[in-house]
Design a protein around this motif. Structure first.
Motif, mmCIF file in Angstrom:
data_model
loop_
_atom_site.group_PDB
_atom_site.id
_atom_site.type_symbol
_atom_site.label_atom_id
_atom_site.label_comp_id
_atom_site.label_asym_id
_atom_site.label_seq_id
_atom_site.Cartn_x
_atom_site.Cartn_y
_atom_site.Cartn_z
ATOM 1 N N ASP A 119 0.808 -1.208 0.000
ATOM 2 C CA ASP A 119 0.000 0.000 0.000
ATOM 3 C C ASP A 119 0.840 1.256 0.000
ATOM 4 N N LEU A 120 1.938 1.228 0.755
ATOM 5 C CA LEU A 120 2.754 2.421 0.893
ATOM 6 C C LEU A 120 3.522 2.750 -0.386
ATOM 7 N N PHE A 121 3.725 1.723 -1.247
ATOM 8 C CA PHE A 121 4.570 1.969 -2.405
ATOM 9 C C PHE A 121 3.846 1.661 -3.720
ATOM 10 N N LYS A 122 2.500 1.763 -3.639
ATOM 11 C CA LYS A 122 1.730 1.431 -4.832
ATOM 12 C C LYS A 122 2.118 2.296 -6.028
ATOM 13 N N ASP A 123 2.505 3.519 -5.733
ATOM 14 C CA ASP A 123 2.747 4.450 -6.834
ATOM 15 C C ASP A 123 4.095 4.238 -7.525
ATOM 16 N N ILE A 124 4.935 3.411 -6.951
ATOM 17 C CA ILE A 124 6.258 3.208 -7.543
ATOM 18 C C ILE A 124 6.154 2.185 -8.666
ATOM 19 N N ASP A 125 6.557 2.599 -9.866
ATOM 20 C CA ASP A 125 6.553 1.681 -10.998
ATOM 21 C C ASP A 125 7.953 1.090 -11.119
ATOM 22 N N LEU A 126 8.088 -0.123 -10.596
ATOM 23 C CA LEU A 126 9.422 -0.726 -10.520
ATOM 24 C C LEU A 126 10.003 -0.978 -11.902
ATOM 25 N N GLU A 127 9.158 -1.464 -12.800
ATOM 26 C CA GLU A 127 9.672 -1.760 -14.135
ATOM 27 C C GLU A 127 10.172 -0.486 -14.806
ATOM 28 N N GLN A 128 9.430 0.594 -14.598
ATOM 29 C CA GLN A 128 9.835 1.857 -15.195
ATOM 30 C C GLN A 128 11.186 2.295 -14.656
ATOM 31 N N LYS A 129 11.332 2.199 -13.317
ATOM 32 C CA LYS A 129 12.589 2.604 -12.702
ATOM 33 C C LYS A 129 13.740 1.754 -13.247
ATOM 34 N N THR A 130 13.464 0.441 -13.443
ATOM 35 C CA THR A 130 14.514 -0.441 -13.952
ATOM 36 C C THR A 130 14.898 -0.029 -15.368
ATOM 37 N N ARG A 131 13.842 0.276 -16.184
ATOM 38 C CA ARG A 131 14.140 0.697 -17.557
ATOM 39 C C ARG A 131 14.990 1.959 -17.564
ATOM 40 N N GLU A 132 14.633 2.899 -16.663
ATOM 41 C CA GLU A 132 15.385 4.156 -16.583
ATOM 42 C C GLU A 132 16.842 3.880 -16.261
ATOM 43 N N PHE A 133 17.036 2.999 -15.285
ATOM 44 C CA PHE A 133 18.408 2.708 -14.856
ATOM 45 C C PHE A 133 19.230 2.146 -16.002
ATOM 46 N N TYR A 134 18.654 1.186 -16.712
ATOM 47 C CA TYR A 134 19.406 0.560 -17.797
ATOM 48 C C TYR A 134 19.641 1.527 -18.951
ATOM 49 N N LYS A 135 18.641 2.420 -19.148
ATOM 50 C CA LYS A 135 18.815 3.393 -20.227
ATOM 51 C C LYS A 135 19.922 4.373 -19.878
ATOM 52 N N THR A 136 19.895 4.860 -18.627
ATOM 53 C CA THR A 136 20.861 5.878 -18.234
ATOM 54 C C THR A 136 22.274 5.310 -18.136
ATOM 55 N N ILE A 137 22.407 4.219 -17.444
ATOM 56 C CA ILE A 137 23.769 3.721 -17.177
ATOM 57 C C ILE A 137 24.295 2.924 -18.371
ATOM 58 N N PHE A 138 23.466 2.061 -18.957
ATOM 59 C CA PHE A 138 23.976 1.180 -19.998
ATOM 60 C C PHE A 138 23.523 1.572 -21.400
ATOM 61 N N ASN A 139 22.720 2.609 -21.456
ATOM 62 C CA ASN A 139 22.163 3.021 -22.755
ATOM 63 C C ASN A 139 21.492 1.841 -23.453
ATOM 64 N N HIS A 140 20.686 1.132 -22.689
ATOM 65 C CA HIS A 140 20.056 -0.073 -23.244
ATOM 66 C C HIS A 140 18.559 -0.036 -22.980
ATOM 67 N N GLU A 141 17.777 -0.320 -24.018
ATOM 68 C CA GLU A 141 16.337 -0.375 -23.852
ATOM 69 C C GLU A 141 15.973 -1.788 -23.461
ATOM 70 N N LEU A 142 15.390 -1.966 -22.297
ATOM 71 C CA LEU A 142 15.031 -3.312 -21.861
ATOM 72 C C LEU A 142 13.791 -3.783 -22.579
ATOM 73 N N SER A 143 13.871 -4.971 -23.160
ATOM 74 C CA SER A 143 12.703 -5.533 -23.825
ATOM 75 C C SER A 143 11.833 -6.221 -22.785
ATOM 76 N N ARG A 144 10.637 -6.610 -23.223
ATOM 77 C CA ARG A 144 9.714 -7.308 -22.317
ATOM 78 C C ARG A 144 10.366 -8.597 -21.802
ATOM 79 N N GLU A 145 11.003 -9.331 -22.760
ATOM 80 C CA GLU A 145 11.641 -10.605 -22.355
ATOM 81 C C GLU A 145 12.719 -10.366 -21.308
ATOM 82 N N GLU A 146 13.496 -9.323 -21.558
ATOM 83 C CA GLU A 146 14.591 -9.061 -20.622
ATOM 84 C C GLU A 146 14.058 -8.699 -19.242
ATOM 85 N N LEU A 147 12.992 -7.898 -19.232
ATOM 86 C CA LEU A 147 12.401 -7.551 -17.941
ATOM 87 C C LEU A 147 11.908 -8.808 -17.234
#
Lengths: 258, 331, 374
Positions: C330-358
């Motif tokens: 309940d406390l963290f419902k608003d956090i989109d974990l997949e989005q945050k993960t995509r951001e991290f990989y995009k920023t640090i590794f310049n990589h777009e995570l695919s559905r399979e990879e996620l």
């Protein structure tokens, strides 16, 4: 007086009767004392107490007048065991060299002098040609000589021998006896010999200690070894026969069927 | 007599030459793959690359020195133990000295003591374990071969269990890695520091044992005969045991337990030079040094990884000992 | 005249030599710098490091993240390599499986320390720097120093030690890398701050009890990082004794598991145990059905991205968020974990995570039967 036992008594731990009771004898310079007695009477125990392996319960050993509590107090007393098979096959020379250890310090190794004395001793006893052989290759007589050599190597003035003629053939028995008498007469040693044979005692010893169950007798050999005493101490009926040849008197025991 | 002396002398020189050859060979070998010329250059201080000099002088050289010391030490103390107890089947391992000393060292690691205290602890525990083994073997005042070996096995098991207990309670960050590594029995992390720490106890103990060779001969005749020849069997034995335990404990402190040296090498030495300890002990020293150096050479070059040298000595030692044991029993 | 010519030749040669030597030393001057490691040791390292060996298991992946490439990774331990093969590391940095890992024997140790090291085999690789953990320093440092291998000692414990290590890596590798390291650290701080804000003051009774299993033999983790993460995410350690001590790295027996009866059971990535093995009573041949976590379908396989998320990794902040979402949905419902993960990989590794990879990262297949994360 070279060696004396005064009123020695010893009881094995766990037993009640002393195996040795009020034993006294004296060993003078240049003389031989033989110890006789039945099997199990305590001859070996006496030797052990004498050489300090076992401690007297009562009484004491005196060496040159000084009281001895262990073999360290009797540096001039050397022990000759009966010839027996050895755990390790040492070379004869190495075996005799062991006799020198009394003169070696805590951390010292045998010196040249030790080796020289060893070789001299081997020569004296006529076994120098056996020096490189291992003890397992020797006959009983040769091995016994090696033990005598080991004892002599330490330069003693008293030799204590435990039944040296046992296990030897007829010829070697007498060779050993002759050797002992020679060592006493020519080198001035004194000897204590355990023996089973009254004949041998008569032949070479000056004084004899007869060990019995609860008594003992010490005195001049021809007096102690009499027909009555042999009957009493050995439970054997025997007569002493005298024989003369070449001007020498020989005495021998002949056992009579009772 | 003279001929005998020179023969002995020649054998000695041959053995010594063998050791020098093994040590030099070791210096030239290693996974780092230095060409022989580069090794020579490194030794002469003319190395082309820093790493070359480091590998030869700071990695290989101290390690070779230590293997020589430890090999000699373990072999000669094994020979001494066999003869003090008049029994060719015993060794510091069998009599639980190794596990006792190991426990002492582990205790030291747990308490984070300095290296010298470690050796003292190992020595103390080693002596304690021999004492306990001997006491445990005394059944009605008699000590037989069987009872000694059995008692030793029991004490070994006891000390090994204590070591396992220590491992269990050890702190995984500060203590356990050291203990685990050390229990492997290996020369892998040897530096000059290790050599300096043990060189004195090992050489001291070995020197005492070598001078006692003659007395050990006499002890082997039996206590009574020994006594009548003028030595005190009790104190002589204790002196030998303490010296041998000192050497074993020092070796174990730096390398962990390397087994079979104290059992197999003395036997081989005895086969070569006979039972006279004045010759047996020096022979054990030379053979042990040679064997250990070669074993460690294999341990660090055979595979890319480090094989704990104790594994190799066991692989070779155990079957060899079986062979010896059958040979002796058959004789 | 002959002598003048001789002098001329001699002095030219000398001059030439001097110039060579000068230029050589100029090349070397300014080539190294001194950094201070976590043991306070001053280590001289080349400024331009080309080859690093990271022995503690996570740190090869850290180097990749901070450096943006795997070129500098000369070697790693076999256990590190084992994780490389099954996750995003291999996807992002193919070809690393060729590295030589044979000289380190780390089979019997946990936490990234090694048993024995064949120093010569390692020296063959001519590394410019070697990273080891503090716990191995006592044994291995002397021999590494004797061989002249520049060794930097890192520490293991919690998020702080990870961040210290990241800073150190940045110092070692260069400015660009230091910036990347700082970026990763700021992500961690962000997550840390978020958790503190929302979980601060939360009563213990509201915190679910949690337990992490290292393998199918009911082995726990080395106390330190994983425990701290679970606590930070608002969990209560099931392995905490009344006296306050945490049971660490032991194999527990099943009775203990029943007694603890945690609300959440998390399975790490050092072994192949799965939630299904628990749901189907296969694991350890025990009957798990009475446990709360099983009844509520709260058994999860921890994600594995660049590296396993259970021990220290670059994605530690994502682990925190993942655990927080599990323990306090309940406390963290608003956090989109997949989005945050995509951001991290995009920023640090310049990589777009695919559905399979996620799906691969979050072990969608293994966690299929557990309650989905909201």
């Amino acid at each position: 007086m070279r060696l004396e036992i005064e009123h020695g008594q010893y009881t094995y731990p766990g037993t009640r009767q002393p195996v040795l009771n009020d034993i006294s004898f004296q060993l003078e310079d240049r003389s031989i004392v033989t110890i006789l007695g039945k099997n199990g009477i305590g001859k070996t125990t006496l030797i052990k107490c004498l050489s300090g392996v076992l401690k007297w319960e009562k009484g004491r050993t005196l060496y040159h007048g000084k009281v001895c509590s262990s073999s360290k107090d009797m540096p001039g007393v050397a022990f000759v065991p009966q010839a027996h098979p050895l755990a390790y096959a040492y070379k004869v020379r190495d075996m005799v060299l062991m006799g020198r250890v009394r003169h070696m310090g805590l951390l010292s190794i045998p010196s040249r002098k030790d080796r020289e004395i060893t070789d001299e001793t081997l020569e004296e006893l006529g076994i120098a040609d056996l020096a490189e052989r291992t003890t397992s290759q020797l006959s009983g007589g040769q091995l016994q000589l090696v033990f005598v050599a080991r004892a002599l190597a330490s330069g003693p003035d008293v030799l204590v021998m435990d039944e040296p003629e046992s296990h030897l053939d007829f010829k070697n028995q007498h060779a050993i006896l002759r050797l002992v008498r020679e060592l006493v007469d020519k080198k001035g040693l004194s000897c204590i010999i355990n023996t089973h044979y009254p004949d041998h005692a008569l032949r070479i010893s000056d004084k004899t200690l007869l060990l019995g169950k609860e008594k003992s007798m010490f005195g001049i050999t021809p007096e102690v070894i009499s027909e009555e005493n042999i009957r009493e101490y050995f439970d054997v009926e025997a007569r002493i026969a005298q024989y003369r040849e070449n001007g020498k008197e020989y005495a021998a025991f002949v056992v009579i069927d009772a | 007599m003279f001929a005998g002396k020179t023969l002995q002398g020649k054998t000695f020189w041959i053995a010594l030459a063998g050791i020098v050859a093994a040590a030099v060979l070791s210096l030239f070998c290693g996974r780092y793959g230095l060409a022989p010329l580069n090794v020579v250059k490194a030794v002469l201080g003319l190395a082309e690359r820093n790493m070359d000099a480091n590998i030869v002088l700071s990695v290989r050289l101290p390690r070779i020195i230590l293997t020589l010391l430890v090999g000699a030490g373990l072999a000669v103390s094994g020979a001494a133990f066999q003869d003090v107890f008049q029994n060719p089947l015993v060794s510091p391992d069998v009599l639980s000295v190794s596990s006792g000393a190991a426990f002492g060292a582990v205790l030291g690691i747990m308490l984070d003591t300095s290296e010298s205290v470690l050796i003292v602890l190992a020595l103390a525990m080693g002596c304690l374990s021999v004492f306990l083994t001997y006491m445990g073997a005394k059944i009605q005042r008699k000590v037989s071969v069987l009872s000694l070996v059995l008692s030793g096995i029991i004490m070994s098991a006891l000390f090994n269990a204590l070591i396992s207990l220590m491992k269990y309670v050890a702190d995984t960050e500060t203590q356990l890695p050291a203990i685990t590594y050390w229990l492997l029995g290996s020369f892998a992390a040897t530096t000059y520091r290790h050599v300096l720490v043990v060189v004195v106890p090992i050489l001291l103990g070995m020197a005492v044992l070598l001078t006692m060779g003659h007395k050990i001969n006499i002890l082997s005749l039996g206590d009574e005969e020994a006594q009548s020849l003028g030595i005190d069997p009790y104190w002589t034995r204790i002196g030998i045991i303490i010296s041998a335990t000192l050497v074993t404990a020092a070796c174990i402190t730096v390398t962990g337990i390397i087994g079979w040296m104290g059992l197999v090498i003395p036997h081989v030495a005895r086969l070569l030079v006979g039972p006279n300890h004045s010759r047996l002990l020096p022979a054990a020293v030379l053979l042990g040094a040679l064997f250990m150096t070669l074993m460690d050479l294999l341990a660090r070059t055979l595979l890319p990884t480090e094989i704990p040298v104790g594994v190799l000595t066991a692989l070779i030692g155990a079957p060899f000992f079986m062979f010896l044991f059958h040979r002796q029993a058959g004789m | 005249m002959k002598s003048t010519r001789r002098w001329f030749i001699a002095s030219s040669i000398t001059l030439a030599l001097a110039v060579c030597l000068a230029s050589v030393s100029l090349c070397y001057a300014g080539e190294t710098h001194i950094i201070t490691d976590t043991m306070g040791r001053k280590v001289e390292l080349k400024k331009d490091i080309k080859k690093i060996i990271a022995i503690p298991w996570p740190w090869a992946s850290f180097i990749f993240a901070v450096d943006g490439s795997a070129d500098k990774i000369a070697s790693m331990s076999a256990t590190s390599l084992a994780s490389y093969k099954n996750c995003m590391f291999e996807v992002l940095a193919p070809g690393l499986d060729k590295v030589n890992t044979g000289y380190i024997d780390d089979k019997n140790n946990t936490g990234g320390s090694f048993g024995t090291l064949n120093i010569e085999e390692m020296a063959k690789l001519s590394p410019d720097a070697v990273i080891i953990y503090k716990r191995d320093a006592k044994i291995m440092l002397p021999i590494l120093e004797a061989a002249g291998v520049p060794t930097v000692v890192f520490d293991f414990g919690g998020l702080k030690e990870v961040q210290d290590g990241l800073v150190l890596l940045g110092e070692m590798l260069g400015e660009k890398q230091a910036k990347t390291a700082a970026a990763i650290i700021s992500w961690h701080h962000e997550a840390d701050k978020l958790l503190k804000e929302r979980l601060d003051g939360l009563d213990d009774s509201k915190k679910p009890s949690v337990l992490m299993l290292r393998d199918g033999n009911l082995r726990l983790y080395l106390s330190g990082f994983s425990d701290n993460m679970m606590k930070q995410a608002g969990g209560r350690l099931a392995t905490l004794s009344p006296e306050g001590k945490v049971v660490s790295e032991a194999n527990i027996n099943f009775e203990q598991m029943l007694r603890w009866d945690p609300d959440y059971i998390l399975l790490g990535n050092f072994a192949n145990h799965t939630p299904d093995q628990i749901y189907e009573n296969i694991m350890a041949n025990q009957d798990w059905s009475s446990l709360k976590a099983v009844k509520n379908k709260h058994v999860y396989k921890i994600p594995m991205g660049l590296y396993r998320w259970d021990p220290p990794s670059t994605e530690a902040h994502l682990l925190l968020l993942w655990e927080a979402k599990l323990f306090h949905p309940d406390l963290f419902k608003d956090i989109d974990l997949e989005q945050k993960t995509r951001e991290f990989y995009k920023t640090i590794f310049n990589h777009e995570l695919s559905r399979e990879e996620l799906n691969m990262i979050f072990h969608a297949d293994l966690n299929a039967h557990s309650e989905p994360i909201k």
